[in-house]
Motif scaffolding. Structure first.
Motif, PDB file in Angstrom:
ATOM      1  N   ARG A 249      38.040   0.132 -16.465  1.00  0.00           N
ATOM      2  CA  ARG A 249      38.809   1.322 -16.994  1.00  0.00           C
ATOM      3  C   ARG A 249      40.257   0.892 -17.118  1.00  0.00           C
ATOM      4  NH1 ARG A 249      38.018   5.120 -12.618  1.00  0.00           N
ATOM      5  NH2 ARG A 249      40.054   4.698 -12.221  1.00  0.00           N
ATOM      6  N   GLU A 250      40.755   0.260 -16.379  1.00  0.00           N
ATOM      7  CA  GLU A 250      42.235  -0.189 -16.297  1.00  0.00           C
ATOM      8  C   GLU A 250      42.285  -1.154 -17.601  1.00  0.00           C
ATOM      9  OE1 GLU A 250      46.157  -0.655 -15.998  1.00  0.00           O
ATOM     10  OE2 GLU A 250      44.693   0.566 -14.834  1.00  0.00           O
TER      11      GLU A 250
ATOM     12  N   SER B 239      42.361   0.865 -20.629  1.00  0.00           N
ATOM     13  CA  SER B 239      43.771   1.746 -20.661  1.00  0.00           C
ATOM     14  C   SER B 239      44.774   0.767 -21.213  1.00  0.00           C
ATOM     15  CB  SER B 239      44.156   2.073 -19.325  1.00  0.00           C
ATOM     16  OG  SER B 239      43.332   3.242 -18.518  1.00  0.00           O
TER      17      SER B 239
ATOM     18  N   LEU C 283      44.748   8.274 -22.562  1.00  0.00           N
ATOM     19  CA  LEU C 283      45.118   7.335 -21.413  1.00  0.00           C
ATOM     20  C   LEU C 283      45.122   8.388 -20.441  1.00  0.00           C
ATOM     21  CD1 LEU C 283      48.163   5.444 -23.146  1.00  0.00           C
ATOM     22  CD2 LEU C 283      46.124   4.537 -22.081  1.00  0.00           C
ATOM     23  N   ASP C 284      45.393   9.244 -20.582  1.00  0.00           N
ATOM     24  CA  ASP C 284      45.388  10.557 -19.548  1.00  0.00           C
ATOM     25  C   ASP C 284      43.911  10.630 -18.868  1.00  0.00           C
ATOM     26  OD1 ASP C 284      48.015  10.516 -19.255  1.00  0.00           O
ATOM     27  OD2 ASP C 284      48.058  12.733 -20.307  1.00  0.00           O
TER      28      ASP C 284
ATOM     29  N   ARG D 255      42.912   7.469 -16.807  1.00  0.00           N
ATOM     30  CA  ARG D 255      43.604   7.236 -15.440  1.00  0.00           C
ATOM     31  C   ARG D 255      42.845   8.017 -14.646  1.00  0.00           C
ATOM     32  NH1 ARG D 255      49.159   6.024 -18.878  1.00  0.00           N
ATOM     33  NH2 ARG D 255      48.666   4.011 -19.283  1.00  0.00           N
TER      34      ARG D 255
END
Length: 661
Positions: free
Chosen positions: A17-18, A21, A49-50, A53
């Motif tokens: 996931r990172e 992003s 992006l929100d 995260r």
């Protein structure tokens, strides 16, 4: 397989996931660098992006009392503390719905919402936005014993007068048919809801646990059934092997659990745990007979609940927790917990990753595809211009002048078409404004506020139901109008694109799509599920006026959320619908002007031809580097598996295939 495997899967998911992003952020920077960004595109990327995260994998556990649900949570996730962290002893279990997660900003705490908050119309979601409404207990993460003691507050109950219990919607005479004299006081939970945050390594990887205690809690809180359970990545329904499927188990399953997993994707996130198989271990007939007994119990549960036997996991949470704390591998194997852990690690985490990847593709995949198309067209135009110049005879002045005249005529015709585009763009702007205004939050809030006053003024359950039916009809009418406007706008955009693709051979660009019909279906589903909840056995045992008011609050909050999403979609689409075409129009204008400029220089001096070819060839290299950067970003986003290569100068540039979805 063990919890270490689940931890590895969750950690890998967090890292993936990172990386995703970072790829989205790289794409955003790439757009800024090459002046291809816009306010609407930038807002879409920031929203993505929100979402990345803030993403969590939510596991919801549902069961009647005394099924060992909380003990299962302890065994799965918190055995490393060496204690029974969450209260799960007989007679001392969680009495209110509890969410367990990690809040890096808030730290380690328990937040408790008083049961009296049920007298207000605010939903749980609204209360969560106001931490001051909760009682907070700080947690000492270095002391499992202190945390264990603090968690005992989740079991707290109190006795209140009968009328107060009725007002809270927590007592109904139908629950006690044999009772001749009504009691003066009733025991109720002290807390309506609990939020627990602490930096456990699994919670830090994005895991969230929802613990729902008993049928009464689900029947008293529509928001649990209609919003929180459906939002979970997986729902785990816990039964006890020594009791089988009881009437209350079946009621919970039919009215609250199964309904929350509508659709094929959600049905795959449903598991049944048949706990307490250690109650069979004392059988004198031996392991083979015990195994047959367990298989027979699984088959019986599968028939009763109408699920596949492969989604039922027999285990003993009590013995699994004991084995983990003592390091007894043999007992841990015998508990069978590892099979359920494998299901969570392999299936649930993977499905969450697939869902998130689908969201990325749907929300920003078309933007990357458009950027790729614009850059491909830019490179193809440059290569075509180089090839055309190589075929120019510098000694044939008449031919050069003829080319200049033809190019000027093309420019004039193109500018006329651009003027027509600007006129069409103004028409689209009017339609887009009407679309956005038709879904304006202020209009929806006015409908909700008015119907809330009607609900408050209705003294009968029938009147309340009528208000709910009326608000559905009114909100659906808003969506019908918005869908009609969006269809007209979509047709206009298609005509605008078609004109330039047909007349000027523009790349086969696709405008960003917009579909509001899905919100119509979702709105209808929310209200239908609300009706089913109101008619369920568990809710009919509650005070009906309280149930309807809570139900109204939950359904309307969900409907408002749907409209906010629809409005956001409409705003985003209105800002981006013509963006790909605008980029192509701008580039085509630049190509014509560049061609005229080169022909003018060649006409003035025959010596400039080689210089112009060299300059254009040199300018092609940065474009190729941009394209390589974009390919790397696409690959990092995992939007497609294979990308075409840009050939050097042997022939025209071949466009890449569009991203699926």
């Amino acid at each position: 397989m063990s919890i270490i495997h689940l931890e590895d899967k969750l950690r890998g998911y967090g890292q993936w996931r990172e990386q995703l992003s970072q790829a989205v952020e790289r794409y955003r920077s790439w757009l800024d660098q090459h002046e291809l960004n816009s306010d609407a595109v930038n807002e879409t990327l920031l929203g993505m992006l929100d979402s990345l995260r803030a993403d969590r994998i939510v596991l919801a556990f549902a069961a009647e009392f005394s099924r060992g649900k909380t003990e299962l949570i302890n065994a799965l996730f918190f055995s490393d503390t060496g204690v029974r962290l969450l209260p799960s002893s007989p007679g001392r279990t969680t009495m209110c719905p509890t969410e367990i997660f990690y809040d890096p900003e808030g730290g380690a705490y328990i937040r408790l919402l008083a049961i009296e908050s049920r007298l207000n119309q605010a939903s749980l979601s609204e209360y969560k936005r106001h931490p001051q409404s909760w009682m907070q207990i700080e947690l000492d993460c270095t002391s499992p014993v202190q945390m264990q003691e603090a968690f005992q507050e989740l079991t707290a109950t109190k006795r209140v007068p009968l009328e107060e219990a009725k007002q809270l919607g927590l007592y109904n005479e139908d629950l006690h048919p044999g009772q001749v004299v009504a009691p003066e006081t009733v025991e109720i939970p002290c807390w309506r809801h609990a939020l627990i945050s602490f930096p456990h390594y699994l919670l830090k990887e994005g895991l969230t646990i929802l613990d729902t205690p008993g049928l009464n809690a689900l029947g008293a809180e529509p928001e649990l059934t209609l919003h929180m359970l459906p939002s979970a990545q997986a729902v785990i329904f816990v039964l006890a092997a020594d009791t089988g499927v009881t009437k209350s188990d079946l009621d919970m399953w039919c009215n609250h659990v199964r309904g929350s997993r509508q659709g094929q994707q959600k049905r795959s996130g449903l598991a049944v745990v048949m706990n307490k198989i250690d109650s069979m271990w004392g059988d004198l007939h031996g392991d083979d007979v015990i195994e047959k007994s367990i298989r027979a119990q699984i088959d019986s549960v599968a028939r009763t609940l109408e699920v596949d036997a492969s989604s039922i996991f027999p285990l003993t949470a009590k013995q699994a927790l004991l084995a983990k704390v003592k390091g007894d591998q043999e007992l841990l194997e015998k508990s069978r917990l590892h099979l359920f852990e494998s299901f969570l690690a392999e299936k649930v985490v993977k499905e969450r990753q697939n869902l998130l990847m689908t969201s990325v593709t749907e929300r920003i995949g078309h933007l990357v595809t458009e950027s790729t198309g614009v850059l491909q067209a830019h490179i193809a135009d440059a290569e075509r211009q180089i090839n055309d110049l190589r075929n120019v005879d510098v000694n044939n002045r008449d031919k050069i002048k003829q080319l200049m005249t033809e190019t000027r005529d093309q420019q004039n015709a193109y500018l006329a078409s651009v003027n027509q585009f600007q006129a069409s763009r103004r028409v689209f702007a009017v339609q887009a404004k009407a679309l956005v205004e038709s879904l304006a939050p202020e209009s929806i809030d006015e409908i909700i506020k008015r119907t809330r006053r009607q609900m408050a003024g209705s003294l009968t359950t029938i009147g309340m139901k009528s208000v709910m039916a009326g608000v559905l009809e009114e909100l659906n009418g808003v969506l019908v109008k918005a869908v009609s406007i969006s269809e007209e706008s979509r047709k206009l955009v298609k005509r605008i694109y078609g004109k330039f693709q047909e007349e000027y051979g523009f790349a086969d660009l696709k405008a960003p799509s917009l579909s509001l019909k899905k919100y119509q279906a979702e709105l209808e589903r929310v209200f239908k599920e609300g009706e089913a909840f109101r008619d369920s056995a568990s809710s009919t045992l509650m005070e009906q006026s309280m149930v309807v008011v809570k139900l109204y609050t939950t359904v309307v909050a969900r409907a408002r959320e749907l409209f906010l999403h629809a409005h956001k979609d409409a705003v985003g689409w209105s800002g981006m619908a013509l963006t790909p075409l605008i980029h192509q129009i701008r580039d085509h204008k630049r190509v014509i002007e560049s061609k005229l400029d080169v022909l003018r220089k060649i006409n003035e001096s025959s010596h400039s031809l080689d210089q112009e070819i060299a300059a254009l060839t040199q300018a092609l290299e940065p474009l190729r580097r941009q394209y390589d950067e974009l390919l790397a970003i696409r690959q990092a986003m995992q939007l497609d598996d294979v990308q075409p290569e840009v050939e050097a100068e042997e022939g025209p540039f071949q466009p890449a295939e569009a991203v699926a979805g």
